[in-house]
Scaffold this motif. Structure first.
Motif, short mmCIF file in Angstrom:
data_model
loop_
_atom_site.label_atom_id
_atom_site.label_comp_id
_atom_site.label_asym_id
_atom_site.label_seq_id
_atom_site.Cartn_x
_atom_site.Cartn_y
_atom_site.Cartn_z
N ASP A 27 -0.17 7.66 -7.15
CA ASP A 27 0.28 7.08 -5.80
C ASP A 27 1.88 6.77 -6.03
OD1 ASP A 27 -1.70 6.93 -3.62
OD2 ASP A 27 -2.60 5.59 -4.81
N TRP A 57 -3.23 5.06 -9.99
CA TRP A 57 -1.79 4.35 -9.82
C TRP A 57 -0.85 5.35 -9.94
CZ3 TRP A 57 2.30 2.73 -12.53
CH2 TRP A 57 3.15 1.79 -12.24
N ALA A 92 3.03 6.30 -0.44
CA ALA A 92 1.87 6.90 -1.46
C ALA A 92 0.88 7.88 -0.85
CB ALA A 92 1.23 5.52 -1.76
N MET A 93 0.05 7.98 -1.78
CA MET A 93 -1.01 9.18 -1.24
C MET A 93 -2.28 8.50 -0.79
SD MET A 93 -2.37 12.35 -3.79
CE MET A 93 -0.76 12.39 -4.58
N SER A 94 -2.86 7.55 -1.21
CA SER A 94 -4.01 7.06 -1.03
C SER A 94 -4.28 5.99 0.06
CB SER A 94 -4.82 6.70 -2.13
OG SER A 94 -4.54 5.42 -2.78
N GLU A 122 0.80 17.33 -2.84
CA GLU A 122 -0.03 16.17 -3.35
C GLU A 122 -0.78 16.91 -4.43
OE1 GLU A 122 -0.71 13.46 0.44
OE2 GLU A 122 -2.14 15.15 0.10
N ASN A 134 0.73 -1.34 -0.07
CA ASN A 134 0.05 -0.03 0.33
C ASN A 134 0.69 1.31 0.12
OD1 ASN A 134 0.90 -0.01 2.59
ND2 ASN A 134 -0.95 -0.69 3.49
#
Length: 346
Positions: free
Chosen positions: A229, A226, A239-241, A297, A192
């Protein structure tokens, strides 16, 4: 065996061949089913005129009912849905037996058998339970198997599911369903991007993209998520999410992507393509809170938007197929973020 008199019925008795009052009785009987001894309620008729060796009989409907009671007793013992519970699920969505079978992607006679004679296995039982109290999951199945219904029938079923969804509470169920897909990814890991799932941020990311990309449809969106991230992972080390992506034929797809598109704060509309296929069109969400996205972001999202704004779905799929992270993984496999360090230049 102890039995109880229910009532007396005036009828033609097949045992003594006379018309008289026959006693309808009930008792607890036992039978072996699939290697298990189960007890159930058995109804039968008792003739007081017949001899002791042959004084009981059943009608065809009684026999069917007794067999069904025995099967339901087995289901209860094994923790499976009873035939009545399966009927209740079907009726709660206004579906015929064939409709429910199609919805779940089964043979058309499957539900009919489960409601009358056959005992479902655990896999089928689990699928039925998924939609039993969760109309959002039922909507997912409808989207997945939409091609099995006519346009009008699909709309009728969707309307019924939507009514039920409103009664349960859309936002709670949509988030709960999506979160359930991530029960195996609750800790930061390479899968993740070392970030746990953040649904508020995901909703904001998607609406932010939809504000700047005309004709944003699901296939293109999944790839853009994708890349967003991955870029965040390269620049920040995480990652971001918090979403996990699998290697699929059309590129990277987030785990639980069907549930993802049902999130309440997303503005997703079903539209028909020129080939009469159903497509999911993503629009900006009015009043979306973008404060959950940092300035850095937003810059990352802008890079992805600028790169793929004018790409068609096939173009972005082909582009992603050339990524090392995709090439070095196989169908159905999780794409680890560590492989994404070699992403193609933006």
């Amino acid at each position: 065996m102890t039995n109880t008199l229910i009532k007396k019925v005036y009828m033609d008795c097949p045992l003594c061949e006379k018309k008289h009052e026959v006693e309808e009785r009930i008792r607890t009987a036992s039978v072996m089913l699939k290697g298990e001894k189960v007890s159930y309620n058995e109804r039968f008729y008792f003739c007081t005129n017949a001899d002791e060796d042959e004084n009981e009989f059943e009608t065809g409907s009684m026999t069917n009912e007794n067999l069904l009671n025995a099967r339901n007793a087995y289901r209860i013992k094994k923790g499976l849905l009873t035939s009545d519970e399966i009927v209740d699920i079907r009726r709660s969505y206004g579906l015929s037996q064939v409709d429910l079978a199609k919805l779940l992607g089964w043979g058309e006679a499957t539900i009919s058998r489960y409601e009358s004679k056959a005992i479902q296995d655990e896999t089928y039982d689990t699928m039925l339970r998924l939609i039993k109290d969760n109309p959002l999951k039922a909507l997912e199945f409808l989207k997945k198997n939409a091609h099995k219904f006519s346009g009008l029938k699909r709309l009728e079923i969707k309307e019924k599911m939507t009514e039920k969804l409103d009664a349960y509470g859309r936002e709670f169920l949509s988030r709960q369903t999506f979160e359930c897909a991530y029960v195996d990814f609750e800790e930061p890991s390479d899968a993740n991007g070392f970030v746990v799932l953040n649904i508020d941020k995901i909703e904001a990311m998607i609406s932010y993209m939809a504000e700047k990309v005309t004709n944003l449809f699901k296939v293109k969106l999944m790839k853009m998520l994708w890349y967003s991230d991955v870029l965040a992972f390269i620049e920040n080390g995480y990652a971001m999410s918090g979403m996990v992506y699998r290697h699929e034929s059309m590129g990277a797809l987030p785990v639980g992507h069907y549930s993802l598109m049902n999130l309440e704060k997303l503005n997703v509309q079903e539209e028909m393509s020129y080939t009469c296929d159903t497509m999911l069109h993503i629009y900006p969400t009015v009043g979306m809170d973008y404060s959950v996205l940092s300035k850095k972001e937003k810059i990352i999202l802008d890079k992805v938007i600028e790169k793929f704004r004018n790409y068609k779905a096939k173009d972005i799929i082909d582009y992603m197929h050339e990524e090392k992270a995709y090439i070095d993984t196989t169908a159905g496999e999780i794409i680890p973020f560590s492989l994404a360090k070699d992403i193609r230049a933006f």
